[in-house]
Design a protein around this motif. Structure first.
Motif, mmCIF file in Angstrom:
data_model
loop_
_atom_site.group_PDB
_atom_site.id
_atom_site.type_symbol
_atom_site.label_atom_id
_atom_site.label_comp_id
_atom_site.label_asym_id
_atom_site.label_seq_id
_atom_site.Cartn_x
_atom_site.Cartn_y
_atom_site.Cartn_z
ATOM 1 N N LEU A 1 0.827 -1.209 0.000
ATOM 2 C CA LEU A 1 0.000 0.000 0.000
ATOM 3 C C LEU A 1 0.864 1.263 0.000
ATOM 4 N N ILE A 2 1.857 1.336 0.892
ATOM 5 C CA ILE A 2 2.657 2.568 0.957
ATOM 6 C C ILE A 2 3.495 2.758 -0.309
ATOM 7 N N GLN A 3 3.972 1.660 -0.890
ATOM 8 C CA GLN A 3 4.728 1.819 -2.139
ATOM 9 C C GLN A 3 3.822 2.371 -3.240
ATOM 10 N N SER A 4 2.566 1.892 -3.252
ATOM 11 C CA SER A 4 1.666 2.300 -4.338
ATOM 12 C C SER A 4 1.291 3.769 -4.207
ATOM 13 N N LEU A 5 1.377 4.305 -2.985
ATOM 14 C CA LEU A 5 0.990 5.703 -2.765
ATOM 15 C C LEU A 5 2.188 6.650 -2.819
ATOM 16 N N ASN A 6 3.345 6.104 -3.164
ATOM 17 C CA ASN A 6 4.551 6.933 -3.196
ATOM 18 C C ASN A 6 4.954 7.206 -4.642
ATOM 19 N N ASP A 7 5.581 8.355 -4.841
ATOM 20 C CA ASP A 7 6.110 8.695 -6.157
ATOM 21 C C ASP A 7 7.085 7.612 -6.627
ATOM 22 N N GLY A 8 6.914 7.142 -7.863
ATOM 23 C CA GLY A 8 7.681 5.998 -8.345
ATOM 24 C C GLY A 8 9.175 6.222 -8.373
ATOM 25 N N ALA A 9 9.598 7.342 -8.945
ATOM 26 C CA ALA A 9 11.028 7.614 -9.078
ATOM 27 C C ALA A 9 11.669 7.766 -7.704
ATOM 28 N N TYR B 1 9.835 1.912 4.229
ATOM 29 C CA TYR B 1 9.341 0.837 5.079
ATOM 30 C C TYR B 1 8.106 1.191 5.895
ATOM 31 N N TRP B 2 7.946 2.468 6.275
ATOM 32 C CA TRP B 2 6.863 2.777 7.232
ATOM 33 C C TRP B 2 5.774 3.658 6.658
ATOM 34 N N PHE B 3 6.149 4.819 6.060
ATOM 35 C CA PHE B 3 5.131 5.725 5.523
ATOM 36 C C PHE B 3 5.543 6.192 4.129
ATOM 37 N N PRO B 4 4.555 6.565 3.299
ATOM 38 C CA PRO B 4 4.916 7.135 1.992
ATOM 39 C C PRO B 4 5.775 8.380 2.214
ATOM 40 N N ARG B 5 6.860 8.503 1.438
ATOM 41 C CA ARG B 5 7.764 9.636 1.630
ATOM 42 C C ARG B 5 7.345 10.795 0.751
ATOM 43 N N ASP B 6 6.971 10.464 -0.470
ATOM 44 C CA ASP B 6 6.592 11.499 -1.430
ATOM 45 C C ASP B 6 5.231 11.089 -1.977
ATOM 46 N N PHE B 7 4.165 11.491 -1.263
ATOM 47 C CA PHE B 7 2.827 11.008 -1.566
ATOM 48 C C PHE B 7 2.407 11.355 -2.988
ATOM 49 N N SER B 8 1.821 10.371 -3.687
ATOM 50 C CA SER B 8 1.412 10.611 -5.064
ATOM 51 C C SER B 8 0.346 9.600 -5.473
ATOM 52 N N LEU B 9 -0.601 10.040 -6.241
ATOM 53 C CA LEU B 9 -1.636 9.114 -6.728
ATOM 54 C C LEU B 9 -1.409 8.773 -8.201
ATOM 55 N N GLU B 10 -0.265 9.206 -8.714
ATOM 56 C CA GLU B 10 -0.032 9.062 -10.153
ATOM 57 C C GLU B 10 -0.045 7.599 -10.593
ATOM 58 N N ASN B 11 0.441 6.693 -9.711
ATOM 59 C CA ASN B 11 0.455 5.272 -10.063
ATOM 60 C C ASN B 11 -0.946 4.778 -10.395
ATOM 61 N N TYR B 12 -1.894 5.214 -9.575
ATOM 62 C CA TYR B 12 -3.282 4.781 -9.794
ATOM 63 C C TYR B 12 -3.850 5.416 -11.056
ATOM 64 N N GLN B 13 -3.480 6.695 -11.274
ATOM 65 C CA GLN B 13 -3.953 7.363 -12.493
ATOM 66 C C GLN B 13 -3.472 6.606 -13.723
#
Lengths: 296, 318
Positions: free
Chosen positions: A37-45, A53-65
Motif C-alpha cells: 500500500l505505501i509503495q503504491s501511494l509513493n512517487d515511483g522515481a 518501510y513505514w510511511f509514503p515519503r513522497d505522496f502521489s496518486l499518479e500510479n493509480y492514475q
C-alpha cells in the motif's frame, strides 16, 4: 472463566506468550499488504532511490492514475467485475434452488441426485477431458466459460441444505396448504430467512471468481476477455510491463511512474475489494460455516 | 425422466397440461434440473472422458472419438524422466507442507482460545484469515517482491549479518520446497485454525470450572481439555490432507507462478506436468493418462488413510 481468581505465575507466562505470538502473526500477515500500500501511494522515481518501510515519503496518486488509464488493465478490471457479479448470482441461485428441492422429502429420485453430488465432490475427470467437453460445447474462449461450468458445487449445496433443514418445516407446510408453489416458498420464505448462509456461499463463490487465473489463462485466448489476475501475471514478466510503461510515458513526459510502482498500484486494486468487504461478511460466514461443518 | 413421476403425482385427477406442469413434484424437479444438468455435463462427462487415456485423441475427436491404443501412453509416461521428476517434487513438497503446515493451525487455535479480550481476538481472527481469500497470483507477486535480491528480506538478512551476499531465493532450486511451505503457512494458518477453534469453543464451560476446582492451571486445561476436544477434528483434517498429497492444494499454483528455468528441478510438479503435456503441447490423451495415474494414486491413498484411521481410533470420514 476469567478474573475469578488472582493471576498465578502460570497465567502471566501464558498471557505473555499469547500476546507475543499473536502480535507476531498479526505483523507477519498485515505488514506485507501494508508495504504494498505505501509503495503504491509513493512517487515511483522517489521510491526507486531508497527503500520505504513505514510511511509514503513522497505522496502521489499518479500510479493509480496510470493504471486507470491503461486499456489492458481496465479491460481486465471490467471482465473480473462482470464475471464475479454474473457468476456469483447465477451459481448461488442454481445451487440454493437445488439445495431447497434436495432437502424436500417428497422430491423423487432424491437419493440419486444426492449420491451424484457426493461422487462429483470426491472424483473428477481431470483437466483434459473437461477441456475437450468445453471445446465440443463451444464454450472455450467465450465469456460463458467463466460462468456455466461452475454453476453448481455440491459442497456449497450441502451448506445450503443444512441451513434450510433448521428452518421449521411448519412454515413450508402451512404455505403449501395455502396454495403457494414450491418455488414461491423457496423465493419468498426460505431466502429471506437464510441470509447468513447466502452471505457465506456468495463470499466463497465471489472470491473464487475474483481470484481465479486458471480459466482465463487456459480456456481464454482473446485478449479482450482476460481478467485482472492474468494481467497481473503479465505485468510480472518484465518486458511486457516495460512496453506498457513506455507507451504511457510516451505521451506523458515528466512522469515518474516506474514499473515497480505501477505493479504495486495494480496489486492494491486487486486486493482492495476483498479486504474492504471481508470484515463485514466475516460475522455471517463464521455462523454459516459452523452449521455446515457440524453436518459435514 | 418426468413421465413416471407423473403417474404417481399427488393429484392424479388433474389431467390438464397446466395442472401437470404446476404440480409440486414437477416444480421440485425443475428446481434441481439446472444443477443436475451441470453435474452431468461438467462432472460426469469428463469422468467418462478419462477413457481417452487409452486412446489417441485430438481436439476434433472430443471425448467420444479417437483410436484405441491400450496402455501405450502409460508406458511412455513411466519411461519419462520428467514424470518422475514431477512425482519426486510433488511428494517431497507435499510431505514437507504436511509436516510444517499441519501443526500450525492447531497451535494457532489454541493460542487464540487463550486470548481474553474478545475485541482483540476478533481483530486477530479477521486479519489472520484474510490471506486465505487472496489470489495465488497476489501471493506469488508478494513473494517475488519481498524475496528479490534487492528486496526487504535480503535487506534485513544482510543488516543482521546473517548473509554477506543477497540470497537468490527464486534462482536457486534448493529454496523452492521450503518457500512453498512458507507461503502456505502465511496464507492458510489463520483459516485452518477456524475449524479447530470452533471445536474448542464447543466445550462446555463447566468442564473448565471443574478442572480449576481440582487445581488445574491453564496449560493443563489446554493439554487435558482443549486438545482432546479437537482430536477427532485433527484426525479428519489429517486424513483429508494425506489424501490430497498428490494434488497437493497449492503445489500447482506455486509451480506455475513461481517456477522458472533456474528452479525447475525442484518446482516442476505433477499438476504442471499434465498442463504442460495437455494444453501446451496438446497431447491430450497422454496428459489424460498422467491425470488418471495421479487420481488413482490419490484415491488409493485416501481410502488407505481412512482405513488406517478407522483401525486406530474409530474415526471415519465417510
Amino acid at each position: 472463566m476469567n478474573n475469578s481468581f488472582r493471576k498465578s505465575r502460570e497465567d502471566i507466562i501464558v498471557d505473555t506468550l499469547v500476546w507475543g505470538l499473536s502480535l507476531i502473526v498479526l505483523a507477519a500477515t498485515f505488514y506485507p499488504l501494508y508495504f504494498v500500500l505505501i509503495q503504491s501511494l509513493n512517487d515511483g522515481a522517489d521510491a526507486a532511490k531508497a527503500p520505504i518501510y513505514w510511511f509514503p515519503r513522497d505522496f502521489s496518486l499518479e500510479n493509480y492514475q496510470l493504471v486507470f488509464k491503461q486499456d489492458l488493465l481496465l479491460t481486465g478490471l471490467k471482465n473480473t467485475l462482470l464475471r464475479t457479479i454474473v457468476g456469483t448470482t447465477a451459481t448461488v441461485f442454481v445451487t440454493s434452488m437445488a439445495a431447497y428441492a434436495l432437502q424436500r422429502p417428497n422430491l423423487k429420485l432424491r437419493k440419486v441426485y444426492v449420491s451424484m453430488g457426493a461422487i462429483s465432490m470426491y472424483f473428477s475427470g481431470g483437466l483434459i477431458p473437461l477441456y475437450l467437453v468445453l471445446n465440443k460445447l463451444h464454450l472455450l474462449d467465450t465469456f460463458w466459460v467463466y460462468i456455466v461450468p461452475y454453476l453448481f458445487g455440491f459442497f456449497n449445496c450441502l451448506l445450503f441444505m443444512s441451513f434450510f433443514r433448521n428452518i421449521p418445516e411448519a412454515l413450508t407446510e402451512s404455505a403449501l396448504i395455502d396454495g403457494a408453489s414450491e418455488f414461491k416458498i423457496y423465493w419468498k420464505i426460505i431466502i429471506p430467512l437464510s441470509m447468513p448462509v447466502f452471505a457465506t456461499v456468495s463470499l466463497f463463490v465471489a472470491v473464487f471468481h475474483w481470484n481465479d487465473y486458471f480459466i482465463s489463462s487456459f480456456f481464454i485466448t482473446t485478449e479482450s476477455l482476460q481478467t485482472l489476475p492474468v494481467i497481473l501475471i503479465r505485468l510480472l514478466s518484465l518486458s511486457e510491463a516495460q512496453q506498457e510503461i513506455q507507451r504511457y510515458i510516451g505521451n506523458n513526459t515528466g512522469s515518474s511512474v516506474t514499473l515497480e510502482s505501477m505493479r504495486y498500484a495494480t496489486l492494491i486494486i486487486s486486493i482492495a475489494p476483498i479486504t474492504i468487504l471481508y470484515p463485514f461478511l466475516q460475522r455471517f460466514f463464521v455462523k454459516g460455516m459452523l452449521v455446515g461443518a457440524i453436518k459435514a | 425422466m418426468n413421465k413416471p413421476l407423473m403417474a404417481t403425482d399427488r393429484r392424479p385427477g388433474s389431467a390438464s397440461l397446466r395442472g401437470k406442469l404446476s404440480s409440486p413434484q414437477v416444480i421440485l424437479q425443475l428446481m434441481v434440473l439446472p444443477a443436475v444438468l451441470a453435474m452431468v455435463i461438467f462432472n460426469f462427462m469428463p469422468m467418462f472422458g478419462m477413457l481417452i487415456a487409452f486412446k489417441e485423441t485430438d481436439l476434433t475427436d472430443g471425448i467420444f472419438g479417437g483410436k484405441w491404443v491400450g496402455f501405450a501412453h502409460f508406458k511412455e509416461i513411466f519411461e519419462d524422466d520428467r514424470f518422475w521428476m514431477a512425482m519426486h517434487n510433488t511428494i517431497g513438497m507435499s510431505i514437507l507442507k504436511l509436516v510444517i503446515t499441519f501443526a500450525a493451525p492447531i497451535l494457532f487455535a489454541l493460542i487464540m482460545n487463550e486470548i481474553r479480550s474478545n475485541a482483540y481476538k476478533k481483530v486477530v481472527q479477521t486479519i489472520s484469515t484474510l490471506p486465505h481469500f487472496l489470489s495465488y497470483v497476489i501471493v506469488a507477486t508478494l513473494c517475488l517482491i519481498f524475496l528479490d535480491p534487492q528486496g526487504i528480506v535480503n535487506h534485513v538478512l544482510m543488516s543482521l549479518h546473517l548473509t554477506k551476499e543477497p540470497i537468490e531465493f527464486m534462482a536457486e532450486a534448493k529454496w523452492f520446497w521450503g518457500l512453498g511451505s512458507a507461503l502456505d503457512l502465511w496464507k492458510e494458518t489463520g483459516w485452518g485454525a477456524i475449524v479447530f477453534l470452533a471445536a474448542i469453543t464447543g466445550v462446555n464451560g463447566e468442564v473448565y470450572e471443574a478442572a480449576r476446582m481440582d487445581g488445574a492451571g491453564r496449560l493443563r486445561c489446554i493439554w487435558h481439555i482443549n486438545l482432546p476436544a479437537i482430536r477427532s477434528t485433527i484426525m479428519v483434517m489429517l486424513i483429508l490432507n494425506i489424501g490430497n498429497l498428490f494434488y497437493g492444494g497449492s503445489n500447482f499454483d506455486q509451480s506455475y507462478l513461481l517456477g522458472n528455468m533456474f528452479n525447475t528441478d525442484r518446482s516442476y510438479t505433477l499438476g504442471y506436468y499434465t498442463l504442460d503435456n495437455g494444453l501446451i503441447q496438446m497431447r491430450y490423451s497422454f496428459a489424460a493418462a498422467a491425470d488418471l495415474i495421479i487420481s488413482t494414486l490419490s484415491l488409493t491413498l485416501l481410502l488407505l488413510t481412512n482405513w488406517v484411521a478407522k483401525k486406530i481410533n474409530g474415526s471415519n470420514i465417510f
